[in-house]
Design an enzyme around this catalytic site. Structure first.
Site, PDB file in Angstrom:
ATOM      1  N   ARG A 232       1.943  20.320   5.510  1.00  0.00           N
ATOM      2  CA  ARG A 232       2.996  19.489   6.100  1.00  0.00           C
ATOM      3  C   ARG A 232       4.021  20.272   6.924  1.00  0.00           C
ATOM      4  O   ARG A 232       4.364  19.849   8.031  1.00  0.00           O
ATOM      5  CB  ARG A 232       3.710  18.644   5.029  1.00  0.00           C
ATOM      6  CG  ARG A 232       2.787  17.633   4.327  1.00  0.00           C
ATOM      7  CD  ARG A 232       3.539  16.677   3.406  1.00  0.00           C
ATOM      8  NE  ARG A 232       4.424  15.822   4.153  1.00  0.00           N
ATOM      9  CZ  ARG A 232       5.727  15.994   4.274  1.00  0.00           C
ATOM     10  NH1 ARG A 232       6.339  16.977   3.644  1.00  0.00           N
ATOM     11  NH2 ARG A 232       6.447  15.183   5.005  1.00  0.00           N
TER      12      ARG A 232
ATOM     13  N   TYR B 283       3.786  18.959  10.714  1.00  0.00           N
ATOM     14  CA  TYR B 283       4.854  18.040  11.148  1.00  0.00           C
ATOM     15  C   TYR B 283       6.212  18.735  11.268  1.00  0.00           C
ATOM     16  O   TYR B 283       7.211  18.071  11.517  1.00  0.00           O
ATOM     17  CB  TYR B 283       5.038  16.891  10.146  1.00  0.00           C
ATOM     18  CG  TYR B 283       3.820  16.176   9.654  1.00  0.00           C
ATOM     19  CD1 TYR B 283       2.946  15.558  10.538  1.00  0.00           C
ATOM     20  CD2 TYR B 283       3.570  16.064   8.292  1.00  0.00           C
ATOM     21  CE1 TYR B 283       1.828  14.867  10.058  1.00  0.00           C
ATOM     22  CE2 TYR B 283       2.461  15.371   7.811  1.00  0.00           C
ATOM     23  CZ  TYR B 283       1.597  14.781   8.697  1.00  0.00           C
ATOM     24  OH  TYR B 283       0.522  14.098   8.224  1.00  0.00           O
TER      25      TYR B 283
ATOM     26  N   CYS C 223      -3.866  33.886   8.446  1.00  0.00           N
ATOM     27  CA  CYS C 223      -3.715  34.618   9.704  1.00  0.00           C
ATOM     28  C   CYS C 223      -3.375  33.668  10.849  1.00  0.00           C
ATOM     29  O   CYS C 223      -4.186  33.445  11.753  1.00  0.00           O
ATOM     30  CB  CYS C 223      -4.974  35.414   9.988  1.00  0.00           C
ATOM     31  SG  CYS C 223      -5.270  36.599   8.679  1.00  0.00           S
ATOM     32  N   GLU C 224      -2.210  33.062  10.774  1.00  0.00           N
ATOM     33  CA  GLU C 224      -1.688  32.176  11.815  1.00  0.00           C
ATOM     34  C   GLU C 224      -0.169  32.275  11.733  1.00  0.00           C
ATOM     35  O   GLU C 224       0.375  32.221  10.633  1.00  0.00           O
ATOM     36  CB  GLU C 224      -2.026  30.688  11.519  1.00  0.00           C
ATOM     37  CG  GLU C 224      -3.464  30.336  11.373  1.00  0.00           C
ATOM     38  CD  GLU C 224      -4.102  29.785  12.644  1.00  0.00           C
ATOM     39  OE1 GLU C 224      -3.377  29.561  13.636  1.00  0.00           O
ATOM     40  OE2 GLU C 224      -5.317  29.606  12.620  1.00  0.00           O
TER      41      GLU C 224
ATOM     42  N   TYR D  61       0.238  13.943   0.201  1.00  0.00           N
ATOM     43  CA  TYR D  61      -0.236  14.651   1.387  1.00  0.00           C
ATOM     44  C   TYR D  61      -0.121  16.169   1.192  1.00  0.00           C
ATOM     45  O   TYR D  61       0.162  16.910   2.126  1.00  0.00           O
ATOM     46  CB  TYR D  61       0.481  14.154   2.652  1.00  0.00           C
ATOM     47  CG  TYR D  61       0.396  12.649   2.768  1.00  0.00           C
ATOM     48  CD1 TYR D  61      -0.808  12.033   3.090  1.00  0.00           C
ATOM     49  CD2 TYR D  61       1.489  11.833   2.466  1.00  0.00           C
ATOM     50  CE1 TYR D  61      -0.923  10.652   3.133  1.00  0.00           C
ATOM     51  CE2 TYR D  61       1.383  10.445   2.508  1.00  0.00           C
ATOM     52  CZ  TYR D  61       0.179   9.861   2.847  1.00  0.00           C
ATOM     53  OH  TYR D  61       0.070   8.499   2.882  1.00  0.00           O
TER      54      TYR D  61
ATOM     55  N   GLU E  33       0.821  -1.214   0.000  1.00  0.00           N
ATOM     56  CA  GLU E  33       0.000   0.000   0.000  1.00  0.00           C
ATOM     57  C   GLU E  33       0.854   1.262   0.000  1.00  0.00           C
ATOM     58  O   GLU E  33       0.724   2.104   0.879  1.00  0.00           O
ATOM     59  CB  GLU E  33      -0.906   0.012   1.242  1.00  0.00           C
ATOM     60  CG  GLU E  33      -1.786  -1.216   1.412  1.00  0.00           C
ATOM     61  CD  GLU E  33      -2.521  -1.248   2.756  1.00  0.00           C
ATOM     62  OE1 GLU E  33      -2.155  -0.479   3.681  1.00  0.00           O
ATOM     63  OE2 GLU E  33      -3.459  -2.043   2.876  1.00  0.00           O
ATOM     64  N   PRO E  34       1.720   1.437  -0.981  1.00  0.00           N
ATOM     65  CA  PRO E  34       2.553   2.644  -0.966  1.00  0.00           C
ATOM     66  C   PRO E  34       1.764   3.872  -1.419  1.00  0.00           C
ATOM     67  O   PRO E  34       0.905   3.783  -2.294  1.00  0.00           O
ATOM     68  CB  PRO E  34       3.645   2.311  -1.990  1.00  0.00           C
ATOM     69  CG  PRO E  34       2.977   1.399  -2.972  1.00  0.00           C
ATOM     70  CD  PRO E  34       1.977   0.593  -2.179  1.00  0.00           C
ATOM     71  N   GLY E  35       2.038   5.008  -0.817  1.00  0.00           N
ATOM     72  CA  GLY E  35       1.424   6.272  -1.233  1.00  0.00           C
ATOM     73  C   GLY E  35       2.508   7.303  -1.511  1.00  0.00           C
ATOM     74  O   GLY E  35       2.814   7.646  -2.648  1.00  0.00           O
ATOM     75  N   ARG E  36       3.143   7.731  -0.435  1.00  0.00           N
ATOM     76  CA  ARG E  36       4.175   8.772  -0.517  1.00  0.00           C
ATOM     77  C   ARG E  36       5.271   8.436  -1.531  1.00  0.00           C
ATOM     78  O   ARG E  36       5.725   9.277  -2.294  1.00  0.00           O
ATOM     79  CB  ARG E  36       4.804   8.939   0.873  1.00  0.00           C
ATOM     80  CG  ARG E  36       5.731  10.130   1.007  1.00  0.00           C
ATOM     81  CD  ARG E  36       6.440  10.127   2.368  1.00  0.00           C
ATOM     82  NE  ARG E  36       5.526  10.000   3.489  1.00  0.00           N
ATOM     83  CZ  ARG E  36       4.940  11.031   4.091  1.00  0.00           C
ATOM     84  NH1 ARG E  36       5.186  12.261   3.700  1.00  0.00           N
ATOM     85  NH2 ARG E  36       4.113  10.849   5.105  1.00  0.00           N
TER      86      ARG E  36
HETATM   87  C1  LIG Z   1      -1.516   6.174   4.885  1.00  0.00           C
HETATM   88  C2  LIG Z   1      -1.549   4.713   4.707  1.00  0.00           C
HETATM   89  C3  LIG Z   1      -0.739   4.097   3.741  1.00  0.00           C
HETATM   90  C4  LIG Z   1       0.260   4.847   2.894  1.00  0.00           C
HETATM   91  O1  LIG Z   1       1.368   5.287   3.599  1.00  0.00           O
HETATM   92  P1  LIG Z   1       2.615   5.928   2.810  1.00  0.00           P
HETATM   93  O2  LIG Z   1       3.557   6.319   3.849  1.00  0.00           O
HETATM   94  O3  LIG Z   1       2.072   7.098   2.048  1.00  0.00           O
HETATM   95  O4  LIG Z   1       3.150   4.875   1.903  1.00  0.00           O
HETATM   96  C5  LIG Z   1      -0.869   2.736   3.574  1.00  0.00           C
HETATM   97  N1  LIG Z   1      -1.741   2.009   4.322  1.00  0.00           N
HETATM   98  C6  LIG Z   1      -2.523   2.573   5.256  1.00  0.00           C
HETATM   99  C7  LIG Z   1      -3.458   1.728   6.019  1.00  0.00           C
HETATM  100  C8  LIG Z   1      -2.451   3.938   5.486  1.00  0.00           C
HETATM  101  O5  LIG Z   1      -3.210   4.487   6.430  1.00  0.00           O
END
Ligand SMILES: *Cc1c(COP(=O)(O)O)cnc(C)c1O
Length: 420
Positions: free
Chosen positions: A313, A317, A344-345, A373, A274-277
């Site tokens: 971000r 963070y 305004c922060e 993100y 499940e890669p996103g970033r």
């Molecule tokens: C956010 C999330 C991801 C993706 O995470 P990355 O750091 O973007 O790869 C995968 N699985 C679950 C369940 C998440 O909540």
């Protein structure tokens, strides 16, 4: 690697000068490279070619339907966390059989929507959720495919807000309780247990947390098979592999694969990732314009037309995003400045105490590594219309989300009769 590079003094996105897009679209906007997205996806996918697997893109990192379509076309499934993301995935033409659904707070309506769609599986995060899914499946006369999200209590060594696999986090089911939980799930009429899932956090830059967590999960799967007769099909190991924002050197997917494929191969399971970033982070930038510059108490401020509502971000963070000019100018002295937005922060900044070439009023800059993100966490705070999103492919570009209007801002709002 990514496709935002200088040719002489000009920043290009693939084959198009960013300046040209600015002229047509105005600022601010998110700009994504289709080529970078494809390359990142393929690098990840091919690293694991030795094991049967599905790469489910984490839609929450960047959920524009054009991006989802692009990835689906490359064979990606989706990791979703809400009914809204399911709606997006379906609009984008994602194969429902490749959709996995995580999240600690799925509502009954969302669960039914996913059951009707026929997703690959729910990643279940609590006992009560398991009962809710069983009930919803019964109502619909369906069997729900589930895996339990286990919390392996492994420190991913990342920012606390994006650590998810520690005992004290809200995610998943404690790995020590998971065995009993699986037996419970197996006994439910409308539930089919098909997998195990874990996701321990995001922006992970070391291999060892992945290995440690995987060991625990594989042990659990073996125990389920040997002691409870529960045979799973899918081993979903989540996302979380980090990227380079500044000077991090996260492992390449090939290095991660070298460490974990031997463990995965032996299991015989279909592996879900499940890669996103990793896919989107460095495939997008936020382009903004310098509105004003000023000096307060000897401190330089560069005020730009994008703020924390557009890219949260750095504020949320304290994260580092590289900032570069869209057109390099020769002979500019460097200064130390804060790059701030119009909100305004005082927490509204994109960079703090950054050494940068002097920016002048009217200059354009690109905030790098903003593809994940970025837009998906943006808001309308301060009643700022959300910015446009643009996708580049070769020498073509397309506005994949138009800039919001003032009309969009108040859509759905109403003044009641008792105030008229
Ligand atoms: C956010 C999330 C991801 C993706 O995470 P990355 O750091 O973007 O790869 C995968 N699985 C679950 C369940 C998440 O909540």
């Amino acid at each position: 690697m990514h496709d935002f590079q200088f040719k002489d003094a000009e920043l290009f996105a693939e084959k198009i000068p960013v300046r040209k897009i600015i002229e047509e679209v105005g600022t601010p906007f998110y700009l994504y490279s289709a080529n970078t997205i494809s390359n990142h996806f393929k690098a990840f996918d091919s690293a694991f070619e030795k094991v049967p697997h599905t790469v489910c893109f984490a839609a929450k990192s960047c959920s524009n339907i054009a991006i989802l379509r692009l990835l689906a076309g490359l064979g990606a499934g989706m990791d979703i966390v809400s009914g809204g993301e399911l709606h997006r995935a379906l609009l984008a033409g994602v194969d429902p059989g490749k959709i996995v659904y995580a999240g600690v707070g799925k509502t009954k309506e969302e669960i039914k929507y996913a059951l009707e769609t026929g997703i690959m599986m729910f990643n279940v995060e609590s006992t009560q959720e398991l009962f809710a899914i069983d009930e919803a499946a019964e109502d619909l006369g369906k069997k729900a495919r589930v895996s339990l999200r286990v919390n392996p209590d492994v420190d991913p060594k990342t920012h606390p807000y994006i650590s998810t696999g520690l005992k004290q986090n809200k995610f998943g089911i404690n790995i020590d309780d998971a065995f009993e939980e699986y037996k419970l799930a197996k006994g439910l009429e409308n539930i089919e247990v098909v997998g195990i899932q874990k996701h321990i956090g995001s922006q992970i830059t070391q291999i060892s947390p992945f290995v440690d967590a995987l060991e625990k999960v594989v042990n659990l799967a073996n125990r389920l098979r040997d002691e409870a007769g529960i045979n799973i099909q899918y081993l979903d190991i989540g996302g979380g592999l980090g990227i380079t924002y500044k000077d991090e050197s996260p492992p390449h997917p090939r290095e991660l694969a070298a460490a974990i494929v031997p463990m995965l191969e032996k299991t015989g399971y279909t592996i879900v990732f499940e890669p996103g970033r990793l896919i989107m982070g460095n495939a997008g930038v936020l382009v903004a314009k310098v509105l004003y510059t000023k000096v307060n108490e000897g401190k330089n401020f560069v005020i730009v037309d994008a703020g924390m509502n557009d890219l949260v971000r750095p504020s949320l963070y304290g994260s580092y995003q590289e900032i570069i000019p869209v057109v390099k100018k020769n002979g500019k002295p460097k200064i130390v400045a804060d790059i701030v937005g119009p909100i305004c922060e005082s927490g509204d900044f994109l960079a703090k105490d950054r050494t940068l070439p002097t920016f002048e009023q009217g200059d354009f800059l690109a905030v790098m590594s903003a593809g994940a993100y970025g837009f998906s966490m943006s808001s309308n705070y301060n009643s700022r219309p959300r910015v446009a999103e643009v996708l580049v492919k070769g020498d073509e570009f397309h506005v994949i989300r138009r800039r919001e209007s003032y009309e969009d801002l108040v859509r759905g709002e109403e003044i009641p009769a008792f105030l008229k």
